[in-house]
Design a protein around this motif. Structure first.
Motif, PDB file in Angstrom:
ATOM      1  N   THR A 208       0.828  -1.208   0.000  1.00  0.00           N
ATOM      2  CA  THR A 208       0.000   0.000   0.000  1.00  0.00           C
ATOM      3  C   THR A 208       0.862   1.257   0.000  1.00  0.00           C
ATOM      4  O   THR A 208       0.578   2.229  -0.700  1.00  0.00           O
ATOM      5  CB  THR A 208      -0.932  -0.003   1.221  1.00  0.00           C
ATOM      6  OG1 THR A 208      -1.732  -1.188   1.207  1.00  0.00           O
ATOM      7  CG2 THR A 208      -1.845   1.213   1.224  1.00  0.00           C
ATOM      8  N   VAL A 209       1.946   1.239   0.802  1.00  0.00           N
ATOM      9  CA  VAL A 209       2.863   2.387   0.844  1.00  0.00           C
ATOM     10  C   VAL A 209       3.470   2.626  -0.527  1.00  0.00           C
ATOM     11  O   VAL A 209       3.533   3.759  -1.018  1.00  0.00           O
ATOM     12  CB  VAL A 209       3.961   2.147   1.904  1.00  0.00           C
ATOM     13  CG1 VAL A 209       5.064   3.191   1.769  1.00  0.00           C
ATOM     14  CG2 VAL A 209       3.368   2.193   3.308  1.00  0.00           C
ATOM     15  N   ARG A 210       3.918   1.568  -1.167  1.00  0.00           N
ATOM     16  CA  ARG A 210       4.515   1.705  -2.499  1.00  0.00           C
ATOM     17  C   ARG A 210       3.515   2.288  -3.493  1.00  0.00           C
ATOM     18  O   ARG A 210       3.837   3.194  -4.254  1.00  0.00           O
ATOM     19  CB  ARG A 210       4.990   0.338  -2.990  1.00  0.00           C
ATOM     20  CG  ARG A 210       6.144  -0.234  -2.207  1.00  0.00           C
ATOM     21  CD  ARG A 210       6.480  -1.635  -2.716  1.00  0.00           C
ATOM     22  NE  ARG A 210       7.534  -2.237  -1.931  1.00  0.00           N
ATOM     23  CZ  ARG A 210       8.826  -2.015  -2.108  1.00  0.00           C
ATOM     24  NH1 ARG A 210       9.212  -1.168  -3.057  1.00  0.00           N
ATOM     25  NH2 ARG A 210       9.730  -2.608  -1.357  1.00  0.00           N
ATOM     26  N   ALA A 211       2.297   1.721  -3.478  1.00  0.00           N
ATOM     27  CA  ALA A 211       1.275   2.194  -4.418  1.00  0.00           C
ATOM     28  C   ALA A 211       0.936   3.659  -4.168  1.00  0.00           C
ATOM     29  O   ALA A 211       0.754   4.442  -5.112  1.00  0.00           O
ATOM     30  CB  ALA A 211       0.022   1.324  -4.289  1.00  0.00           C
ATOM     31  N   ALA A 212       0.861   4.049  -2.886  1.00  0.00           N
ATOM     32  CA  ALA A 212       0.527   5.441  -2.562  1.00  0.00           C
ATOM     33  C   ALA A 212       1.621   6.393  -3.025  1.00  0.00           C
ATOM     34  O   ALA A 212       1.345   7.474  -3.564  1.00  0.00           O
ATOM     35  CB  ALA A 212       0.298   5.578  -1.057  1.00  0.00           C
TER      36      ALA A 212
END
Length: 751
Positions: A208-212
């Motif tokens: 999720t962090v990467r995608a954000a």
């Protein structure tokens, strides 16, 4: 490593030093226990073995408390982190949707500030994520090292105990390649340890962090372009996230600092995969295991020794109850068709006749479960009297008029099903047998049930020699003789039960001395009364209780139990019909075959126990479903001809063996996948498993009568019996395929 105790403190995340596994203290406690046990075994000194045992248990209690400390912090912090990540994900999604709308200069500037704020927040969460992964890796590495050191020391490890967690360490340097270390942790800790080991929520948070960050990258580039077009003062200096929003934005130091921090964090995120790999490597060698007597459908820890009230007569009575019921249940299988033909009914009604016991067993087990909260003796007496009455009514149906014979026959089986007291037998073992005796008691329960299932059909062999005669107008012959024999057995059992069995004392019935009043009050204030060896030193984090529990594996286990009983009972109950028509088998031969089939499964059970040490439950389950499917296909009629005898017998053996394996695997997995709320109480996992099995048997039996009614005539012609074969075994194939498809769809979740 000599300096690991110092290294774990030095590399601990800042502020978390006191929350780390205290490796140095564990090591010193272990060395103390090892020295004492070495002295105890030397020629120069002798110490009390009780001291050595106390030191060994002292080390394990310390290890348990340290592990609980780590679990509590991990559960609390990971829950907060994941909750915050989900909140930021929603805020980022809102900002993205807002950006897609038409924006004026003022709105553009406002959104630029929002994106900058979100970037800072994501930077913060990414740092916390790396910190928690580092915490996880260090503590799991410490746990691995101390277990390895314990195995190589002179100290004797704590043996695994039923009802408690066992930690398994796999390492090539260990004798045999692994060690299983018992603990004093309750079984509900297995779920928490596995959650920390697998840390799937952290993996998802990392993604999720990467995608954000990628989404923010795209938004900032587009905001930079939009700002340049609208203001005319700025220009695009690059398409990277590290480019400026606009000339005006670059003049703001705060934005520059945010971008610099984000640049640094993106660089550090590049090694998140490496951090994650280290965490998984540290976790891979540690496996928590739950020791349940799942073969007996018991899913609760054993009671403490002071509450183990089971007596030898009480155990024998409960085992005899299970044996007699299974004998009574399977007694009618070889002779059903002849009984139905005598009273002028179709042979396909055999499914209904057998299934009547299942439909009442499904519902009456709930009543017995509630009743056993108050008494064990009363439901045992009631069940035995119901079975006695059911057998008498069953036998009276032989001489009844044609109009009431079939209803009487079904009523007799209905009453027999109401006497199914297996839930009470199981609960007596679960609630009152100590951990030392529980494995033996559970094995005896399984053996008694299997012995009864074999004894019922076997009785058809000696009973075939009975010459027909009447007493008071009621016939006694090779078919009714079994019913009267069981009625007599239940009468003897009830008399013995009334004279010998004593209800175990309830907690509220025990006398409490004045000296124990304070301790008793403390125990009563606890929701779960457990002894000091199994009580957690630290309770679970409140946030952990709010996490949704993945019930799909439990659903899979329940469905597997239903499917295997459906297939098993459908095959067994229809066997007399097919073998009589196909191969001319008589009742005695059918009974002998069924008995041998049941007894031959004892080696299969032993093989499953051995195979489970090297093959996972999910692989055994999937494989057994394939074997069951193959067995059903062998029993199908092809080209309008009867199946070859070798194919039918082989298919029968394959299906029966496969369903036995499926039951073992499903029970084992259910014990590992059930939520805590279903491990205790009246409506527990054991009751659910019993209900699923009884429901499967009922529908398996009912399918025989249903397909017989579809054909619409007696199954005494080759065409009719072949059509019945297609419908019956086709349905077994279809049900097995449904179970196989569901198992395959969630195969990864069953790990």
């Amino acid at each position: 490593m000599v300096g690991f105790g110092k290294r774990i403190k030095r590399k601990a995340p800042k502020g978390w030093e006191s929350l780390m596994l205290d490796y140095s203290l564990l090591k010193s406690r272990l060395e103390m226990a090892s020295e004492v046990e070495s002295l105890d075994g030397s020629q120069h000194g002798r110490t009390d073995s009780k001291v050595a045992l106390a030191l060994r248990n002292s080390f394990q209690h310390l290890l348990d408390s340290e592990l609980e400390k780590v679990l509590a912090h991990y559960s609390l912090y990971s829950a907060r982190l994941c909750s915050r990540v989900e909140g930021l994900k929603a805020e980022t999604s809102v900002a993205s949707q807002f950006f897609r709308q038409g924006l004026g200069p003022s709105e553009l500037a406002e959104l630029t500030k929002d994106v900058k704020t979100l970037a800072e927040l994501w930077v913060e969460q990414a740092g916390k994520l790396r910190m928690l992964l580092q915490y996880l890796t260090l503590n799991l590495e410490g746990l691995r090292k101390i277990l390895k050191k314990y195995k190589k020391s002179n100290a004797v490890g704590v043996s695994p105990r039923p009802g408690l967690v066992t930690l398994r360490l796999d390492h090539p340097s260990l004798p045999g390649g692994f060690v299983e270390q018992g603990s004093f942790l309750p079984l509900d800790m297995v779920e928490q340890i596995n959650a920390m080991k697998d840390h799937d929520e952290l993996v998802e948070a990392s993604q999720t962090v990467r995608a954000a960050l990628l989404e923010l990258d795209a938004m900032k580039r587009q905001l930079s372009e939009a700002a340049g077009r609208s203001g005319g003062k700025g220009r695009i200096v690059g398409q990277s996230i590290y480019g400026a929003f606009s000339q005006e934005a670059r003049n703001h130091g705060s934005v520059q600092r945010s971008l610099s921090m984000l640049r640094s964090q993106l660089s550090s995120l590049e090694d998140l995969d490496a951090v994650e790999r280290r965490a998984r490597a540290a976790a891979a060698v540690i496996t928590p295991m739950a020791h349940f007597e799942t073969r007996a459908a018991i899913f609760t820890p054993a009671p403490p020794d002071h509450a183990a009230y089971a007596t030898v007569p009480g155990l024998l009575i409960n085992l005899a109850s299970a044996f007699l019921y299974m004998t009574n249940y399977s007694l009618v299988l070889p002779t059903n068709e002849e009984f139905l033909e005598h009273i002028g009914s179709r042979g396909s009604m055999a499914g209904v006749c057998v299934g009547m016991a299942d439909i009442t067993a499904v519902f009456v087990s709930l009543l017995y479960g509630w009743w056993s909260n108050r008494s064990f003796k009363q439901p045992l007496i009631a069940s035995s009297l119901l079975c006695l009455t059911g057998n008498v009514v069953y036998c009276f149906a032989w001489d009844a008029h044609a109009g009431i014979a079939l209803p009487m026959l079904l009523a007799g089986r209905l009453l027999t099903g109401m006497g199914s007291c297996r839930a009470v037998n199981r609960r007596y073992i679960a609630d009152f047998v100590s951990s030392k005796r529980r494995t033996a008691a559970s094995a005896a329960f399984v053996a008694a049930s299997a012995g009864g299932a074999a004894m019922g059909p076997l009785l058809a062999v000696p009973l075939q020699n009975i010459q027909d005669f009447k007493i008071a107008g009621f016939s006694i012959n090779s078919i009714t003789g079994g019913g009267y024999l069981m009625a007599g057995a239940w009468l003897v059992f009830t008399t013995f039960l009334q004279a010998v069995f004593v209800d175990p004392p309830r907690d509220d019935d025990e006398d409490v001395s004045d000296d124990d009043t304070e301790d008793q009050a403390a125990l009563e204030s606890s929701p779960d009364v457990e002894d000091s060896l199994s009580r957690p030193l630290l309770g679970p984090a409140t946030e952990d209780a709010q996490k949704p529990f993945n019930m799909r594996p439990a659903y899979c286990c329940i469905l597997s139990l239903f499917v295997l009983k459906f297939v098993q009972q459908g095959m067994i109950s229809s066997l007399p019909e097919f073998t009589h028509q196909f191969y001319g088998w008589r009742s005695a031969f059918i009974g002998g075959f069924l008995s041998i089939l049941s007894l031959s499964m004892l080696p299969v059970n032993f093989g499953v126990a051995l195979g489970a040490t090297v093959i996972s439950d999910r692989q055994l389950l999937l494989s057994s479903e394939v074997v069951s499917l193959l067995g059903c296909l062998l029993m199908l009629s092809y080209g309008g001809s009867f199946p070859a005898l070798w194919a039918y017998v082989t298919g029968t053996v394959l299906v029966y063996a496969a369903t036995i394996v499926m039951e073992s695997c499903s029970m084992s997995m259910l014990s590992k996948k059930i939520p805590k709320s279903l491990s205790r109480g009246t409506c527990n996992a054991g009751l659910l498993a019993t209900q699923a099995g009884s429901g499967g048997r009922f529908f398996g039996n009912m399918s025989i009568s249903f397909f017989g009614s579809l054909i619409g005539k007696h199954l005494n012609t080759p065409e009719a019996i072949v059509k019945f074969d297609h419908l019956m075994f086709g349905s077994l194939v279809a049900v097995t395929l449904i179970g196989f498809a569901f198992t395959l769809s969630i195969f990864r979740s069953l790990k």
